[in-house]
Design an enzyme around this catalytic site. Structure first.
Site, short mmCIF file in Angstrom:
data_model
loop_
_atom_site.label_atom_id
_atom_site.label_comp_id
_atom_site.label_asym_id
_atom_site.label_seq_id
_atom_site.Cartn_x
_atom_site.Cartn_y
_atom_site.Cartn_z
N CYS A 102 -9.16 -22.12 120.74
CA CYS A 102 -7.93 -22.20 121.52
C CYS A 102 -7.54 -23.66 121.76
O CYS A 102 -8.31 -24.42 122.34
CB CYS A 102 -8.06 -21.47 122.84
SG CYS A 102 -6.52 -21.49 123.79
N LYS A 141 -14.78 -17.32 116.53
CA LYS A 141 -13.48 -17.74 115.97
C LYS A 141 -13.29 -19.22 116.31
O LYS A 141 -13.44 -19.63 117.46
CB LYS A 141 -12.34 -16.92 116.56
CG LYS A 141 -10.97 -17.29 115.95
CD LYS A 141 -9.93 -16.23 116.24
CE LYS A 141 -8.65 -16.52 115.45
NZ LYS A 141 -7.74 -17.41 116.14
N ARG A 229 0.22 -13.96 114.99
CA ARG A 229 1.62 -14.03 115.39
C ARG A 229 2.54 -13.12 114.57
O ARG A 229 3.54 -12.62 115.09
CB ARG A 229 2.10 -15.50 115.32
CG ARG A 229 1.46 -16.38 116.38
CD ARG A 229 1.82 -17.85 116.18
NE ARG A 229 1.15 -18.41 115.01
CZ ARG A 229 1.49 -19.57 114.46
NH1 ARG A 229 2.51 -20.25 114.95
NH2 ARG A 229 0.83 -20.03 113.42
#
Length: 344
Positions: A102, A141, A229
């Protein structure tokens, strides 16, 4: 078949990426219905879980119909991450995922998310603490590195595999890129080609069409693709990619009836899960994405974001079907740089 620990996924699975303020149970439900093979929760703060914060605890909600599903956590403290892993264990997801990707400032300034890319030793310790603290398969991730001068994903992949993780998803950008520019999958391909790497490697970043998914599958050799997205307002992308892989042909774009059906499902599940007022309010961010491409939709969209009852909103959706039945959608092109929900 692709295996993550004891989890069996189909050949070349399509994963729904964890996205803050998006990947909640209502959104996951419509993505699962439309072909997502595995999904993840929104990322959850390890500190929030330990403090028993209501928002963090609510993000642990998972349902049988969603399986296989992973719960994703983030943090920068070994003890907090270990304690969070034990908490996640009690909810019995299929796996625990760690977010080291992130890029948003509020996460990075706490020494978590992509900030950990600057300290691989810390990344290894945090990951090892989670692996030791849970019986679940642990996955990660992450991104390529902090910036273009510190791309370290090759070393990261080897060392994280050595801690015992069962899969690695890599977003093809550095932290400094945020979501700008083009994702560089050549670094992901090098990780996959490394003979030391035995765990599944999933690629993430810029997949917005069946053609690109097939191209990247062939060019970069990854075990599967994680989509973020491009699924916002368009959960059909999963089945469209699968159909294109199988036949080389496009499924027709969803009709207005299909779009409204998904909106309705999403709305009703949102209200069911969050309650009437928050369920309706939080659904408002999704209407524009679902209805993108419809001419003169502003009047109806305004009603959707101002009406306060499910019955009123259902009435507007009925109107939209009546007015736009027969409208021919074009295949959707996602404006990737205008969407910044994907937190990895």
């Amino acid at each position: 078949m692709v295996k993550i620990g004891s989890i069996e996924l189909p050949d070349f699975p399509l994963l729904l990426a964890p996205m803050e303020d998006v990947s909640d149970p209502p959104f996951r439900a419509v993505c699962k219905l439309n072909g997502a093979d595995m999904m993840y929760t929104e990322f959850i703060s390890s500190e929030g879980l330990i403090r028993d914060a209501i928002k963090s605890r609510q993000k642990l909600d998972i349902y049988e119909a969603e399986r296989p599903i992973g719960i994703q956590i983030f943090g920068g403290d070994e003890e907090a991450m270990a304690m969070s892993a034990r908490i996640v264990d009690t909810v019995q997801p299929d796996l625990l995922d760690i977010n080291f990707g992130c890029p948003v400032k509020k996460v990075v300034t706490k020494g978590a998310g992509a900030a950990v890319l600057k300290d691989i030793d810390l990344m290894v310790r945090l990951t090892a603490a989670c692996v030791r603290s849970t019986n679940l398969p642990v996955t990660v991730k992450t991104r390529l590195g902090w910036d273009a001068d510190s791309i370290n994903i090759g070393e990261v992949a080897e060392r994280l595999q050595d801690t015992g993780i069962k899969a690695l998803a890599i977003h093809g950008r550095t932290r400094s890129q945020l979501y700008k520019g083009e994702a560089d999958w050549t670094h992901i391909a090098r990780v996959k080609e490394n003979p030391r790497i035995q765990i599944p490697i999933f690629g993430n970043g810029d997949i917005d069409s069946p053609e690109k998914a097939l191209d990247y599958k062939k060019r970069f050799g990854v075990d599967g693709i994680m989509i973020g997205r491009a699924a916002i307002g368009y959960p059909w992308i999963f089945n469209e990619i699968k159909h294109f892989f199988a036949t080389g042909e496009h499924l027709p774009p969803p009709t207005i009836e299909q779009r409204v059906d998904v909106i309705r499902r999403h709305l009703h599940k949102s209200v069911e899960w969050k309650g009437l007022v928050p369920g309706i309010n939080e659904m408002r961010r999704h209407y524009n994405n679902y209805l993108k491409g419809l001419p003169n939709i502003k009047e109806y969209r305004l009603k959707l974001v101002t009406f306060k009852t499910v019955e009123e909103i259902d009435g507007v959706l009925d109107e939209i079907i009546q007015v736009y039945t027969g409208f021919q959608f074009e295949h959707r092109q996602v404006e990737m740089n205008n969407l910044s929900y994907n937190c990895g």
